[in-house]
Enzyme design. Structure first.
Site, PDB file in Angstrom:
ATOM      1  N   ASP A   8       0.873  -1.169   0.000  1.00 32.56           N
ATOM      2  CA  ASP A   8       0.000   0.000   0.000  1.00 32.56           C
ATOM      3  C   ASP A   8       0.914   1.225   0.000  1.00 32.56           C
ATOM      4  O   ASP A   8       2.086   1.124   0.389  1.00 32.56           O
ATOM      5  CB  ASP A   8      -0.888  -0.010   1.244  1.00 32.56           C
ATOM      6  N   ASP A  22      -1.356  -0.903   6.213  1.00 35.35           N
ATOM      7  CA  ASP A  22      -1.374  -0.242   7.521  1.00 35.35           C
ATOM      8  C   ASP A  22      -2.211  -0.983   8.554  1.00 35.35           C
ATOM      9  O   ASP A  22      -2.337  -0.541   9.682  1.00 35.35           O
ATOM     10  CB  ASP A  22      -1.857   1.207   7.396  1.00 35.35           C
ATOM     11  N   ASP A  74      -6.375  -1.450   4.876  1.00 35.99           N
ATOM     12  CA  ASP A  74      -6.062  -2.462   3.876  1.00 35.99           C
ATOM     13  C   ASP A  74      -6.489  -3.846   4.341  1.00 35.99           C
ATOM     14  O   ASP A  74      -5.962  -4.853   3.873  1.00 35.99           O
ATOM     15  CB  ASP A  74      -4.553  -2.460   3.588  1.00 35.99           C
TER      16      ASP A  74
END
Length: 798
Positions: free
Chosen positions: A480, A687, A691
């Site tokens: 991410d 995180d 996500d």
């Protein structure tokens, strides 16, 4: 041509209904159940004699859970036996037995059974069991003393036996020396009895108990072998002819006990990470009251209490600093040795050390709710969440014990026919010893648990050993962007509002975003607070993953021009991406659109906000790449991994990051689209909250922990330190760990195949079989213990 294409339908693979292994030549019973071998078929029949009686806990008030401390388990076959028998105990809903942890975790109906009956059930199998409120017997100290005493007796038998053998080999046999030999043979009998009582009796008890239940284990093998040798020796001593094997019997018991001692030390080392974590939380704390400071136990602490921590003391709670400033050593949780400066308003964690400040902390979490408590629980749960490889090895170990008995019986019958009873018994004894599955049971769990310990010391908490196994197979890693590759916190760089009322616009946006966990939301809220903007509690709030948020504020807080406008001003506030604005049918003014494009060209992240069908303004946030990100990308690529970035940000931001990092970036993705991009054997780094779906869908999910509840994340691995360098280090750790597992399993299999063949051919004496067995266990243990030398992340950097 594939393997399945070459197998005829008559020889298709079948799965054993007992151990789960596949076979091309299945056996069946009268009911049609499939088994891979005669041993599995026989064990299944034995288990049916004491069938499982599943207990459904319909009344939650009667549900109880207990963890018994066990003793006397010598291998994973023992754990399997205890687990199966507990599951078949009336009133037990579930039972999990850990060989490494030497514990049994049992759920039961207290209206049917109780703690004492469960303890008695385990003890009836020949093992020790201790309740939580009882002082556990120090098995290690007791065993060490018995080992020392037994060692002296064994040394005597070996010296005397060597002299007698030398007399026969070198032709020193005379009628005059025979009375002295008879005397020493009687002394060997006398000195071997304490060895059998001190070291052999516990093995005899466990072996006999398992044999009576038709579930032989390693205790059974050793019991049959050593006591057969002893009985034969007593018989030959009485009749006055035949060989004496007192030294062989005592040496076998002693060598097996040495192996047990090594296993106990290895288990002790594997538990070090959890014990170290739990021991660092203080037992007492000092609370601040209106009158004076008052010492209390940590068990009496409650959230909201004000706690004083003096220089050099450990924080007993998670909390927020109300007063004080200083440096804190957080290496216990993060593995990072560099002290962290903290001041009023900062969060601190239980177990960390106050180096030089004097703090007053408002407790937010105590006991098991603290970060340290959660980590300890996760590590403990990792033990019970066994990997597929561990389960396969456990099944194989349980299968090998009856197989060893069958091979020993065959060897005895053949050699008894060829060379007589005595030779047949010795060959059978050699087969029993060489076929013990000790090394096989140690090969996998010990290596994986030591690896979990190294990971915890470097600030990575693995939820299960299966995560380590899967991580070693990963060939793709996806990241991410926000909060993972970018440095938090992000900063607001600009605010644009159609009517120029930026403060009122910021108040409305920040008030809604204050309910969100997203890093962008936190940055907006922080910016509003810095500009003395008062935040209002929303009347409703809804988060839309990868899109934004929608909320409503009290009308009195809105920027309205007249009472009539206020009465009609009921639409929600929509905050998020351009896709969300389009999905909600928001009109995009030309000047707002041009400003957004300019900010995107500058590399900013643009957050839109609108209501009543129109976008009312923008907030631009800037982010910087982590200083270690490029180096980590290079490290991962050097390990042969394919990399990529999955983000919900706009395409222009994705292109900028792709140029910066030199790896593919897929932008403007929804959570479902992120999951579809995850291929097989792919790891996802995010995180931990936003996500969640992608982390759960990946083969291995790694969550960066930014002060969130580590137990809430959907990830398999929680990264406690804010450093991406831990990711290539973890991959190296997993690959090294699985390499050692393969080495250990390969050695155990080759050792058993060659050793059994030599023993059945009569080429191995029992004492050499015992030496080979202990040598195999030493090899597996020492190879696994090398994981203790795997460099920690800080050591690797240095």
């Amino acid at each position: 041509m594939t393997l399945t294409a070459s197998i005829s339908p008559a020889k298709s693979l079948a799965t054993c209904s007992l151990c789960g292994l596949t076979t091309l030549h299945p056996l069946t019973n009268d009911r049609g159940d499939v088994f891979c071998c005669p041993s599995c078929k026989e064990v299944s029949a034995l288990l049916e004699e004491s069938p499982a009686m599943p207990t459904v806990l319909t009344n939650e008030a009667n549900a109880e859970n207990i963890t018994l401390a066990l003793g006397g388990m010598w291998c994973s076959s023992c754990a399997w036996l205890v687990s199966e028998q507990l599951k078949r105990t009336r009133g037990v809903a579930s039972a999990e037995v850990s060989f490494i942890q030497q514990q049994a975790n049992i759920s039961f109906d207290k209206s049917i059974t109780n703690y004492q009956l469960l303890k008695k059930r385990v003890r009836s199998l020949g093992y020790q069991a201790t309740l939580p409120n009882e002082k556990p017997r120090d098995e290690e100290e007791s065993f060490y003393m018995r080992l020392l005493i037994g060692g002296v007796m064994v040394l005597h038998d070996m010296i005397v036996g060597t002299g007698i053998y030398a007399r026969e080999i070198f032709g020193w046999v005379t009628p005059e020396s025979q009375p002295l030999v008879d005397f020493f043979q009687v002394m060997m009998l006398i000195t071997s009895i304490p060895v059998l009582l001190l070291l052999g009796l516990p093995i005899l008890r466990a072996g006999f108990a398992s044999l009576l239940r038709g579930q032989p284990n390693i205790h059974t093998l050793i019991t049959i072998g050593t006591f057969s040798a002893f009985g034969l020796s007593v018989r030959n001593l009485i009749v006055g002819h035949g060989g004496l094997y007192f030294d062989t019997a005592t040496m076998l018991i002693f060598l097996v006990s040495i192996g047990r001692w090594l296993e106990m030390q290895a288990h002790k080392s594997s538990n070090k990470a959890v014990m170290k974590l739990l021991e660092q939380i203080p037992n007492t704390a000092t609370i601040v009251t209106a009158d004076e400071d008052k010492p209390i136990t940590v068990a009496d602490l409650k959230p909201g209490m004000r706690v004083r921590i003096r220089p050099g003391e450990r924080f007993p709670v998670d909390g927020l600093i109300a007063l004080g400033e200083g440096d804190v050593d957080e290496s216990l949780l993060t593995g990072e040795p560099k002290p962290v400066s903290h001041r009023e308003g900062d969060a601190v964690k239980a177990g960390t050390i106050n180096l030089d400040g004097s703090f007053e902390v408002i407790a937010t979490a105590v006991g098991e709710s603290t970060t340290a408590g959660q980590i300890g629980r996760l590590l403990h749960e990792a033990l019970w969440a066994r990997s597929p490889l561990e389960r396969m090895v456990d099944q194989l170990s349980a299968w090998m014990t009856p197989a060893a008995l069958a091979l020993a019986t065959i060897a005895f019958l053949i050699w008894n026919y060829v060379s007589g009873f005595e030779q047949g018994l010795l060959v059978a004894l050699s087969v029993l010893l060489i076929a013990c599955p000790c090394a096989l049971g140690l090969a996998t769990p010990l290596t994986l648990w030591l690896s979990l310990e190294r990971a915890a010391e470097s600030g990575a908490i693995l939820r299960s050993t299966a995560a380590l196994e899967r991580l070693a197979k990963v060939d793709k890693v996806f990241f991410d962007k926000t909060g993972t590759l970018s440095q938090l916190p992000m900063k607001v760089q600009g605010v644009a509002e159609e009517r120029g009322k930026k403060k009122e616009f910021l108040q409305m946006v920040a008030s809604v975003e204050n309910e969100s966990e997203h890093p962008l939301a936190k940055a907006i809220v922080e910016f509003a607070k810095e500009n003395q903007v008062e935040l209002i509690k929303p009347t409703s709030f809804k988060a839309l993953p990868a899109l934004g948020v929608i909320g409503k504020l009290p009308i009195s807080t809105r920027s309205v021009q007249s009472p009539r406008e206020a009465s009609n001003y009921q639409s929600p506030i929509t905050i998020g991406s351009a896709r969300l604005m389009s999905a909600e049918g928001m009109e995009m003014p030309q000047d707002i659109s041009e400003q957004a494009e300019a900010w995107k060209e500058a590399g900013w992240v643009v957050v839109y906000a609108g209501w009543e069908g129109k976008v009312r303004g923008l907030i631009g946030l800037g982010e910087t790449i982590r200083k270690e990100a490029k180096d980590v990308v290079t490290q991962l690529q050097s390990r042969g991994l394919e990399l990529g970035v999955l983000t919900g940000d706009e395409f222009s931001a994705g292109e900028r990051w792709q140029k910066t990092l030199g790896i593919p970036v897929q932008a403007a993705l929804t959570p479902d689209e992120k999951m579809k991009r995850l291929a097989e054997n792919a790891a996802m780094v995010g995180d931990g909250i936003n996500d969640g779906p992608a982390l759960a869908a990946a083969s291995v999910g790694l969550a960066m922990n930014h002060g969130t509840d580590v137990a809430r994340t959907a990830a398999d691995i929680v990264l406690m330190r804010d450093d991406l360098n831990v990711i290539p280090w973890l991959i190296d750790l997993s690959r090294e760990s699985m390499k050692r597992v393969r080495q250990n399993l390969g050695w155990a299999v080759i050792y058993n195949l060659i050793g059994v063949a030599l023993a059945m051919a009569g080429l191995l004496q029992p004492v050499f079989s015992a030496f080979a067995m202990i040598a195999s266990s030493i090899f597996v243990t020492s190879n696994a213990m090398k994981m203790n030398k795997f460099p920690l992340l800080n050591e690797e950097k240095n």
